[in-house]
Scaffold this active site. Structure first.
Site, short mmCIF file in Angstrom:
data_model
loop_
_atom_site.label_atom_id
_atom_site.label_comp_id
_atom_site.label_asym_id
_atom_site.label_seq_id
_atom_site.Cartn_x
_atom_site.Cartn_y
_atom_site.Cartn_z
N ALA A 131 13.45 17.42 25.71
CA ALA A 131 12.54 16.75 26.48
C ALA A 131 12.23 15.41 25.48
CB ALA A 131 11.23 17.24 26.84
N SER A 132 11.25 14.66 25.76
CA SER A 132 10.97 13.18 25.04
C SER A 132 10.38 13.73 23.88
CB SER A 132 9.85 12.64 25.90
OG SER A 132 8.77 13.19 26.23
N GLN A 135 11.51 20.04 21.80
CA GLN A 135 12.71 20.80 22.17
C GLN A 135 12.40 22.26 22.36
OE1 GLN A 135 16.54 19.03 20.84
NE2 GLN A 135 17.01 21.06 20.12
N ASP A 283 2.33 15.57 34.22
CA ASP A 283 3.84 15.31 34.41
C ASP A 283 4.57 16.22 35.23
OD1 ASP A 283 6.03 14.27 33.16
OD2 ASP A 283 5.80 15.48 31.46
#
Length: 436
Positions: A131-132, A135, A283
């Site tokens: 992801a951003s 991990q 999110d």
């Protein structure tokens, strides 16, 4: 072979500075052409925006971290950036190339203070997810417990503020921010606050404990538990709770009744968080939900949680009630209370509110099941976005409620992709009455 990551603050700064200079140069060229009377047509302007958008999206995806997360938020916020940028940044929801495994293991050993073999029976090299800002890797504890280990990318937290300043400068010099400076200040301050929370895995662990408590009596909602002994500010270990990704929810394994039951759980979970707990999962994209053929939903990733002010929830509730009742004078007042409408401007034409109400109300218009699979609300919204220019000075992005809008948009897309058929009007009215 994974590309060597840029983890130093200086390296990230120069990468972003180069992007900023390029975008600013392209925008300056556009302005120069306009000044000498060579006005670009719509297609040429769109192509120019598209080129800048691809460059920004590519850089953010490579650097990950704060700037990539802002890109993901921007992709879901239509009044933040031009459409070309929202479209390009959508890629950041899907494209997150993994960090090399040796970078991950070094981070885990530094944070937990022991060699990998002492901490885990095994730690799988292939990422479970990337992801951003971190991990995820599958692992097993020495007592046989299967877990997932979420590891923050090195250098991401240290460079957060610098990254945000550079990204904001790139968007400003590229002439891309479609809101007043005051709103930009508020928006970036809010994003910075949420990112600081999300970069603190201790904070996420507390959020998980909180949301597990919220949903402890709902057997149809699962949230993985924290393994405190293997968790720190930059490493978070959770019990492994698996389900099907939304792309695996197929008619062969999920009946329409089960899909509708899942849709109902999604709606109730969202409404509970908004109206009962006033604390929302901020999110809500497809990667943070999983499903089981018995109708269970699983929630992941509680790094981005927004605690809402009671007065914001109250104004939001009143605005929804006014919209349902087609009382547009009241709606105008409540939008001012919400911070979405500029107070010193004249009242909005009721026909303008009615147009948007008629589009957005469809899933709640009556008591017959609404087929989300066939929904074209997003297309109708896109087709009407040009009308916002007539009231551009009347509205401002409601920073306090931006995460509510993001949550609702994320859930809409999940209901649509799942193909839910459900009537939520009675349920919504109950929540609005209870909230009152």
């Amino acid at each position: 072979m994974a590309k060597k990551p840029i983890t130093s603050r200086g390296g990230r700064f120069f990468k972003l500075a180069g992007m900023t200079a390029s975008v600013a140069g392209q925008y300056a060229g556009q302005r120069a052409r306009r000044l000498i009377g060579r006005e670009q047509d719509e297609q040429a302007r769109s192509e120019s925006y598209g080129k800048m958008a691809d460059q920004i999206a590519g850089t953010l995806g490579e650097l990950k971290g704060a700037v990539m997360k802002v890109g993901q938020i921007a992709s879901q916020t239509q009044d933040f950036l031009p459409k070309e940028f929202s479209d390009a940044l959508q890629r950041l929801q899907k494209e997150a190339p993994p960090m090399p495994f040796e970078v991950i293991t070094a981070q885990v050993e530094q944070e937990l203070g022991k060699p990998i073999h002492e901490l885990f029976e095994y730690l799988q090299e292939e990422p479970y997810a990337a992801a951003s800002i971190g991990q995820v890797h599958r692992a097993r504890l020495h007592d046989g417990t299967d877990v997932i280990v979420k590891v923050q990318y090195p250098g991401v937290d240290d460079s957060c503020d610098s990254d945000l300043k550079q990204l904001r400068m790139a968007l400003r010099l590229g002439g891309l921010l479609k809101m007043p400076k005051e709103s930009v200040d508020q928006l970036f301050a809010e994003i910075r606050e949420r990112l600081k929370e999300e970069l603190d895995y201790d904070n996420e662990a507390r959020n998980i404990h909180l949301f597990r408590d919220f949903h402890k009596d709902d057997s149809g909602v699962l949230i993985p538990a924290v393994i405190d002994s293997h968790s720190t500010r930059r490493v978070l270990t959770l019990e492994l709770v698996e389900g099907d990704h939304i792309s695996q929810v197929s008619p062969e394994r999920y009946s329409q009744d089960t899909i509708n039951q899942i849709g109902h759980r999604i709606f109730v979970t969202m409404a509970d968080q908004l109206f009962r707990y006033q604390c929302i999962h901020g999110d809500p994209h497809a990667g943070n939900f999983a499903y089981r053929p018995d109708g269970t939903i699983i929630l992941y990733d509680f790094g981005c949680v927004k605690k809402l002010k009671p007065e914001i929830v109250k104004a939001y509730r009143k605005a929804l009630v006014a919209a349902l009742e087609e009382d547009y004078q009241a709606l105008d007042r409540h939008l001012i209370d919400l911070g979405a409408r500029v107070e010193n401007k004249p009242a909005i034409d009721e026909a303008y509110y009615a147009m948007w109400r008629d589009i957005l109300i469809r899933p709640f218009d009556g008591h017959q099941p609404y087929d989300f699979a066939d929904s074209e609300i997003h297309k109708d919204v896109a087709a009407k976005t040009s009308t916002v220019f007539q009231y551009l000075d009347y509205f401002k992005p409601p920073v306090e409620s931006i995460f509510i809008d993001r949550m609702i948009a994320g859930h809409y897309w999940m209901l649509k992709r799942l193909g839910v058929q459900a009537a939520f009007r009675s349920e919504l009215e109950k929540y609005l009455a209870d909230a009152g």
